[in-house]
Design a protein around this motif. Structure first.
Motif, PDB file in Angstrom:
ATOM      1  N   TYR A  74       0.900  -1.135   0.015  1.00  0.00           N
ATOM      2  CA  TYR A  74      -0.051   0.029  -0.137  1.00  0.00           C
ATOM      3  C   TYR A  74       0.744   1.140  -0.042  1.00  0.00           C
ATOM      4  CZ  TYR A  74      -3.913  -3.216   0.923  1.00  0.00           C
ATOM      5  OH  TYR A  74      -5.159  -4.008   0.837  1.00  0.00           O
ATOM      6  N   LYS A  75       2.064   1.175  -0.381  1.00  0.00           N
ATOM      7  CA  LYS A  75       3.132   2.447  -0.509  1.00  0.00           C
ATOM      8  C   LYS A  75       2.296   3.422  -1.477  1.00  0.00           C
ATOM      9  CE  LYS A  75       7.531   3.584  -1.524  1.00  0.00           C
ATOM     10  NZ  LYS A  75       9.118   3.357  -2.355  1.00  0.00           N
ATOM     11  N   PRO A  76       2.388   4.613  -1.106  1.00  0.00           N
ATOM     12  CA  PRO A  76       1.741   5.726  -2.037  1.00  0.00           C
ATOM     13  C   PRO A  76       2.507   5.519  -3.301  1.00  0.00           C
ATOM     14  CG  PRO A  76       2.609   6.668  -0.121  1.00  0.00           C
ATOM     15  CD  PRO A  76       2.918   5.221   0.235  1.00  0.00           C
ATOM     16  N   ASP A  77       1.787   5.620  -4.407  1.00  0.00           N
ATOM     17  CA  ASP A  77       2.512   5.949  -5.765  1.00  0.00           C
ATOM     18  C   ASP A  77       2.830   7.273  -5.868  1.00  0.00           C
ATOM     19  OD1 ASP A  77       2.057   3.384  -6.855  1.00  0.00           O
ATOM     20  OD2 ASP A  77      -0.051   3.727  -6.843  1.00  0.00           O
ATOM     21  N   ALA A  78       2.084   8.414  -5.113  1.00  0.00           N
ATOM     22  CA  ALA A  78       2.782   9.622  -5.111  1.00  0.00           C
ATOM     23  C   ALA A  78       2.363  10.172  -3.847  1.00  0.00           C
ATOM     24  CB  ALA A  78       1.800  10.446  -6.132  1.00  0.00           C
ATOM     25  N   GLY A  79       3.152  10.899  -3.453  1.00  0.00           N
ATOM     26  CA  GLY A  79       3.087  11.908  -1.889  1.00  0.00           C
ATOM     27  C   GLY A  79       3.718  11.104  -1.122  1.00  0.00           C
ATOM     28  N   GLN A  80       3.643  11.855   0.280  1.00  0.00           N
ATOM     29  CA  GLN A  80       4.485  11.399   1.307  1.00  0.00           C
ATOM     30  C   GLN A  80       3.468  11.073   2.477  1.00  0.00           C
ATOM     31  OE1 GLN A  80       6.896  15.054   0.960  1.00  0.00           O
ATOM     32  NE2 GLN A  80       8.581  13.607   1.158  1.00  0.00           N
ATOM     33  N   VAL A  81       3.996  10.307   3.383  1.00  0.00           N
ATOM     34  CA  VAL A  81       3.274   9.796   4.769  1.00  0.00           C
ATOM     35  C   VAL A  81       4.607  10.483   5.765  1.00  0.00           C
ATOM     36  CG1 VAL A  81       2.358   8.326   6.418  1.00  0.00           C
ATOM     37  CG2 VAL A  81       2.111   8.065   3.972  1.00  0.00           C
ATOM     38  N   ILE A  82       4.152  11.451   6.214  1.00  0.00           N
ATOM     39  CA  ILE A  82       5.633  12.082   7.270  1.00  0.00           C
ATOM     40  C   ILE A  82       4.986  11.827   8.696  1.00  0.00           C
ATOM     41  CG2 ILE A  82       6.612  14.218   7.942  1.00  0.00           C
ATOM     42  CD1 ILE A  82       6.993  13.439   4.938  1.00  0.00           C
ATOM     43  N   PHE A  83       5.863  11.139   9.384  1.00  0.00           N
ATOM     44  CA  PHE A  83       5.837  10.873  10.867  1.00  0.00           C
ATOM     45  C   PHE A  83       6.703  12.047  11.634  1.00  0.00           C
ATOM     46  CE2 PHE A  83       4.056   6.893   9.725  1.00  0.00           C
ATOM     47  CZ  PHE A  83       3.034   6.442  10.881  1.00  0.00           C
ATOM     48  N   ASN A  84       5.944  12.876  12.697  1.00  0.00           N
ATOM     49  CA  ASN A  84       6.691  13.745  13.288  1.00  0.00           C
ATOM     50  C   ASN A  84       7.012  12.973  14.615  1.00  0.00           C
ATOM     51  OD1 ASN A  84       7.741  16.002  14.582  1.00  0.00           O
ATOM     52  ND2 ASN A  84       5.715  16.811  15.187  1.00  0.00           N
ATOM     53  N   LEU A  85       8.272  12.491  14.898  1.00  0.00           N
ATOM     54  CA  LEU A  85       8.350  11.471  16.090  1.00  0.00           C
ATOM     55  C   LEU A  85       9.332  12.005  17.214  1.00  0.00           C
ATOM     56  CD1 LEU A  85       8.555   8.421  14.042  1.00  0.00           C
ATOM     57  CD2 LEU A  85       6.774   8.907  15.402  1.00  0.00           C
ATOM     58  N   ALA A  86       9.439  11.210  18.310  1.00  0.00           N
ATOM     59  CA  ALA A  86      10.477  11.472  19.363  1.00  0.00           C
ATOM     60  C   ALA A  86      11.320   9.940  18.950  1.00  0.00           C
ATOM     61  CB  ALA A  86      10.026  11.481  20.509  1.00  0.00           C
TER      62      ALA A  86
END
Length: 531
Positions: free
Chosen positions: A55-67
């Protein structure tokens, strides 16, 4: 604090965009509700956030803001930045592009994400409830600490009375609560729930909702929950998005988005005074008793007398554990009654369904169809194959295609979408779409008696109305008899001519659905109405 940002997300399967330019921010500790019809893209989005590579996106980003701890790569939600890690290091704030992260960072994030999937109990069937929960816990912890933590979780999900029961012996609702305990045992930073109550009766669903509030929401764990049931959005969500055809149609406060979604739901049309034929199914003093080490003699079905008529739509209603499914398994010959007689009329002859062999129930079974609540499709065959040769329906190629498209439109697919489904495989469909294909698989053989076990479990309200209409239409055009097993009393009121109320393995009353409603206890009303 922003936790996850979706930037211009697009996902395509076989040339079809199932998610289209999705932009979304998810805050730490927020419960985001994802509302929409089956096939709108809800499950695809959930699986993407889970980190499933298919299910990896074909376009765009999934951004995690983490510690993240630079020493051991342990990750936490962003508010933990500056705190000490158990390894002795210090959590540092970091923004990570999930699907383009380093392998170890990707794995660290994925380990902190828990998920409950539709119709997937993911338990070790031969192990006890407590063993299942403890398996999800870290081996680094002391055994005794894990044991007491597991007991606390099982008490939270109201399953501490079943701790020594083997998982395979649990009901669907009980299994779902054990799955929830297992997922909470992982101590996730994000909890994903994909239609977690779709197949549960409302009373059991309410217990699960309360546990999600107590065990996830109140603990500040970020949660995403998909559903086509508006009540879940109102109960659990802080913010709701409405997906339609892979796009965010609307987002905002739950009440407003839910009300706009409900405005799109049609009202089913029920035929008044349908023509009902002579008796077609007859049950006399039917019993099914079995022995359990923990529970002794269990009277799953205890002395049932019942008559169902030709072309009747007959409902068997009751809470989970009432004996409904066991009764229908005996009717179709999947399990033998302990005593009593079950007969089905074939032509002018009554056939004893308790007798096996081609000269007995073997003659009737080809004229019966069953949609079980734990249905499955053939994963390596296309939808066309699932609807034809996989079920020994041998038809000329062009006629098979026409018949398959017709039955798919009957269960709620648009004709163009139905044609496009034929060459797809089941794993390319949402759970709700698979459910409709499974129903189509039953209907396409045009059986005379159709048994539907919890047929509305994963259906959105719009599809539910379409399926109601298709059952009424099939009864009229194909002269079919329907037996519907359900804890969804609203559906029974919409579609059934008569109903039987089961309680503790017995039939308490038979009458019109309206008459049965008057016989329900307060618990049954709570457990069989979604509102």
């Amino acid at each position: 604090m922003d936790f996850i940002t979706l930037k211009n997300i697009t996902k395509t399967f076989n040339g079809v965009d199932v998610l289209k330019n999705i932009n979304l921010k998810i805050k730490e500790g927020e419960t985001l509700g994802i509302l929409g019809r089956s096939g709108s893209g809800k499950s695809v989005l959930i699986n993407m956030l889970r980190g499933t590579l298919d299910y990896k996106p074909d376009a765009g980003q999934v951004i995690f803001n983490l510690a993240i701890c630079p020493d051991c790569l342990a990750v936490e939600s962003p508010s933990h930045a500056g705190e000490k890690c158990s390894c002795g290091g210090t959590y540092e704030a970091k923004e990570i592009d999930f699907f383009n992260a380093e392998r170890k960072e990707f794995a660290s994030i994925k380990r902190r994400i828990a998920i409950m999937l539709q119709r997937n109990f993911a338990l070790y069937d031969e192990e006890t409830v407590i063993e299942n929960v403890m398996r999800a816990m870290s081996d680094e912890n002391d055994y005794e600490d894990n044991l007491y933590d597991a007991l606390d979780l099982l008490e939270m999900v109201q399953m501490n009375h079943r701790i020594t029961h083997v998982a395979r012996d649990l009901s669907g609702g009980e299994k779902q609560r054990v799955v929830l305990a297992r997922q909470l045992a992982k101590q996730p930073m994000m909890f994903l729930a994909d239609e977690p109550t779709g197949t549960l009766d409302p009373q059991t669903a309410e217990k699960l909702h309360n546990t999600l509030i107590e065990g996830v929401k109140d603990k500040g764990i970020t949660m995403l929950i998909t559903s086509h049931w508006p009540e879940i959005m109102n109960d659990l969500a802080d913010h709701v998005i409405w997906l339609e055809n892979g796009e965010i149609k609307e987002e905002g406060e739950p009440e407003g988005v839910v009300n706009h979604f409900l405005e799109t739901v049609p009202v089913p049309e029920k035929v008044e005074n349908p023509e009902i034929g002579a008796p077609e199914v007859q049950m006399d003093d039917v019993k099914k008793h079995y022995y359990s080490i923990e529970r002794g003699v269990v009277k799953a079905v205890d002395g049932i007398d019942l008559t169902i008529n030709k072309e009747e739509i007959f409902g068997i209603v009751g809470l989970s554990g009432a004996g409904k499914t066991t009764l229908t398994k005996m009717l179709i010959g999947l399990t033998e009654p302990s005593s009593g007689k079950i007969e089905v009329k074939l032509g002018e002859e009554w056939v004893d369904m308790s007798k096996s062999g081609p000269l007995n129930r073997g003659r009737v079974i080809p004229y019966m169809g069953l949609l079980h609540q734990e249905y499955s499709l053939y994963p390596h065959r296309t939808i066309l194959g699932n609807l034809t040769d996989a079920i020994s329906l041998e038809l000329p190629a062009e006629f098979a295609k026409i018949k398959a498209i017709h039955v798919l439109t009957t269960v709620g697919f648009d004709e163009n979408i139905a044609e496009g489904l034929l060459n797809k495989y089941p794993d390319e469909l949402s759970v709700g779409e698979k459910h409709r294909v499974a129903l189509a698989q039953v209907l396409i053989k045009e059986p005379k008696i159709i048994i539907l076990d919890e047929p509305t479990g994963t259906m959105d309200p719009i599809t539910r109305v379409i399926v109601t209409d298709s059952i009424l239409k099939a009864r009229k055009e194909l002269e079919q008899t329907f037996i519907i097993i359900s804890h969804d009393m609203d559906f029974v009121l919409d579609v059934c001519d008569r109903s039987a109320l089961m309680r503790g393995g017995k039939i308490l009353d038979v009458g019109t659905p309206d008459e049965i409603v008057k016989q329900l206890t307060a618990d049954e009303k709570e457990g069989m109405f979604k509102n």
